[in-house]
Design a protein around this motif. Structure first.
Motif, mmCIF file in Angstrom:
data_model
loop_
_atom_site.group_PDB
_atom_site.id
_atom_site.type_symbol
_atom_site.label_atom_id
_atom_site.label_comp_id
_atom_site.label_asym_id
_atom_site.label_seq_id
_atom_site.Cartn_x
_atom_site.Cartn_y
_atom_site.Cartn_z
ATOM 1 N N LEU A 197 0.802 -1.220 0.000
ATOM 2 C CA LEU A 197 0.000 0.000 0.000
ATOM 3 C C LEU A 197 0.840 1.278 0.000
ATOM 4 C CD1 LEU A 197 -2.696 -1.057 2.620
ATOM 5 C CD2 LEU A 197 -3.063 -0.779 0.165
ATOM 6 N N HIS A 198 1.977 1.236 0.705
ATOM 7 C CA HIS A 198 2.718 2.463 0.958
ATOM 8 C C HIS A 198 4.192 2.408 0.559
ATOM 9 C CE1 HIS A 198 -0.878 3.402 3.202
ATOM 10 N NE2 HIS A 198 -0.647 2.426 4.049
ATOM 11 N N GLY A 199 4.662 1.217 0.121
ATOM 12 C CA GLY A 199 6.065 1.093 -0.255
ATOM 13 C C GLY A 199 7.018 1.143 0.917
ATOM 14 N N LEU A 200 6.523 0.853 2.118
ATOM 15 C CA LEU A 200 7.336 0.957 3.333
ATOM 16 C C LEU A 200 7.551 -0.408 3.960
ATOM 17 C CD1 LEU A 200 5.618 4.075 4.956
ATOM 18 C CD2 LEU A 200 7.792 4.028 3.717
ATOM 19 N N ASP A 201 8.804 -0.730 4.271
ATOM 20 C CA ASP A 201 9.140 -1.960 4.989
ATOM 21 C C ASP A 201 9.203 -1.656 6.482
ATOM 22 O OD1 ASP A 201 9.505 -4.263 3.297
ATOM 23 O OD2 ASP A 201 11.154 -3.166 2.353
ATOM 24 N N PRO A 203 8.261 -3.477 10.543
ATOM 25 C CA PRO A 203 7.760 -4.636 11.289
ATOM 26 C C PRO A 203 6.337 -4.378 11.768
ATOM 27 C CG PRO A 203 9.285 -3.371 12.630
ATOM 28 C CD PRO A 203 9.331 -2.774 11.258
ATOM 29 N N SER A 204 5.601 -5.453 11.963
ATOM 30 C CA SER A 204 4.196 -5.318 12.362
ATOM 31 C C SER A 204 4.053 -4.542 13.670
ATOM 32 C CB SER A 204 3.557 -6.703 12.499
ATOM 33 O OG SER A 204 4.235 -7.482 13.468
ATOM 34 N N THR A 205 5.006 -4.718 14.580
ATOM 35 C CA THR A 205 4.917 -3.998 15.856
ATOM 36 C C THR A 205 4.974 -2.489 15.636
ATOM 37 O OG1 THR A 205 7.305 -4.350 16.079
ATOM 38 C CG2 THR A 205 5.852 -5.860 17.274
ATOM 39 N N ALA A 206 5.806 -2.045 14.685
ATOM 40 C CA ALA A 206 5.909 -0.615 14.395
ATOM 41 C C ALA A 206 4.642 -0.109 13.705
ATOM 42 C CB ALA A 206 7.132 -0.344 13.526
ATOM 43 N N ILE A 207 4.050 -0.934 12.848
ATOM 44 C CA ILE A 207 2.815 -0.542 12.165
ATOM 45 C C ILE A 207 1.688 -0.370 13.186
ATOM 46 C CG2 ILE A 207 1.090 -1.214 10.447
ATOM 47 C CD1 ILE A 207 3.355 -2.852 9.084
ATOM 48 N N VAL A 208 1.575 -1.325 14.099
ATOM 49 C CA VAL A 208 0.530 -1.243 15.128
ATOM 50 C C VAL A 208 0.760 -0.012 16.012
ATOM 51 C CG1 VAL A 208 -0.393 -2.337 17.212
ATOM 52 C CG2 VAL A 208 -0.003 -3.698 15.149
ATOM 53 N N GLU A 209 2.000 0.206 16.405
ATOM 54 C CA GLU A 209 2.313 1.362 17.246
ATOM 55 C C GLU A 209 1.953 2.671 16.539
ATOM 56 O OE1 GLU A 209 6.211 3.348 19.470
ATOM 57 O OE2 GLU A 209 6.295 1.278 18.743
ATOM 58 N N ALA A 210 2.279 2.751 15.243
ATOM 59 C CA ALA A 210 1.951 3.952 14.481
ATOM 60 C C ALA A 210 0.441 4.138 14.357
ATOM 61 C CB ALA A 210 2.600 3.879 13.104
ATOM 62 N N TRP A 211 -0.257 3.036 14.127
ATOM 63 C CA TRP A 211 -1.725 3.088 14.024
ATOM 64 C C TRP A 211 -2.345 3.620 15.317
ATOM 65 C CZ3 TRP A 211 -4.970 -1.325 15.983
ATOM 66 C CH2 TRP A 211 -6.331 -1.069 15.831
#
Length: 302
Positions: A197-201, A203-211
């Motif tokens: 979706l965003h071209g960004l690698d 980790p899932s933990t960072a994605i959840v934290e950002a969300w």
């Protein structure tokens, strides 16, 4: 008493159990991956230290065929293809039970967690990948070949998701198929979707934290993933008819994610509910050992 073990590719955890909820840890050792005598010796040492005669119940990564007892477990080569319960029982001179770790998670939640007092429990795993287990009337339903509950596999992942819709590739799965729920669900799926979706690698933990911090890109990833997961899980609910669906794995520890998934699933199922159906695990600590202990007390002492 039951001596119970939770065995994965990195470690063997053990406990003595006087009931499924009364566990005394007996240690952890690395899993011998390529040496079966060393594997047996590790189990023997821990079990003998707990009780030299007590039966053993094991929760383990891998699939156990209920008809043959043969286990398929790619990340522990020394036991792959063995009749593990029979082989260990013969070596140790004890009764041994072996069950899949997702099945043991479901049994633990059914007996001691979110499914306590419920007749039908579907335990969904959203960890590194997607898995599950079915428990009815306190007994694991393994199905032919031992594959019951494996909702992460099968080429059913949608090719469009989110609002507005976005095209989703049919990713190749480690099981050999294309378009499995496992490819877009849980941690690896979240990371794959975020990159798509965003071209960004990340980790899932960072994605959840950002969300959780309000990041729009992470929120879009979560929205799309919830949409992709809700349909297949709703189908499972319609087929199996669970009273409750506890979710384990890393995402089972994120109540905000599970709340969104619950709402999306309940909008898609035939049964209309105004109370949560898909819920976080109540047994975030040692569900494998609790499940193994539950298996032991239900099967060995029956």
């Amino acid at each position: 008493m039951i001596v119970c073990f939770d065995i994965g590719g990195s470690g063997i955890k053990g406990a003595s159990a006087h009931s499924p909820s009364a566990l005394t840890p007996i240690g952890r050792v690395p899993t011998p991956l390529d040496d079966f005598p060393a594997f047996v010796a590790a189990i023997r040492a821990m079990a003998d230290a707990a009780d030299p005669r007590a039966p053993i119940a094991i929760s383990i990564t891998g699939i156990v065929d209920p008809a043959t007892g043969i286990i398929t477990v790619a990340n522990i080569p020394c036991i792959d293809g063995r009749r593990l319960a029979d082989d260990l029982g013969a070596q140790l001179g004890r009764q041994v039970l072996v069950a899949n770790d997702a099945d043991c998670f479901a049994l633990a939640e059914a007996m001691e967690g979110a499914g306590r007092g419920k007749r039908i429990v579907f335990g969904a795993i959203l960890g590194t990948g997607v898995g599950g287990g079915i428990v009815i009337d306190g007994r694991i339903i393994t199905g032919a070949g031992g594959f019951a509950g494996e909702w992460g596999h099968g080429p059913v992942a949608a090719t469009s998701a989110g609002n507005p819709p976005v095209a989703i590739p049919r990713f190749r799965c480690g099981c050999g198929q294309v378009g499995c729920v496992d490819t877009i669900g849980a941690a690896r799926g979240m990371e794959r979707l975020h990159k798509h979706l965003h071209g960004l690698d990340l980790p899932s933990t960072a994605i959840v934290e950002a969300w959780l911090a309000g990041d729009d890109k992470a929120a879009r990833t979560i929205e799309v993933q919830i949409d992709l997961l809700a349909g297949p899980l709703a189908l499972v609910v319609n087929i199996v008819g669970p009273d409750i669906v506890p979710v384990g794995g890393g995402l089972g520890k994120v109540p905000q994610f599970i709340a969104l998934l619950d709402q999306a699933v309940r909008r898609r199922i035939l049964r209309k509910l105004d109370t949560p159906l898909v819920v976080p695990t109540q047994l975030s600590l040692e569900p494998g050992l609790i499940g193994a202990a539950s298996l032991g007390f239900s099967e060995i002492t029956a």
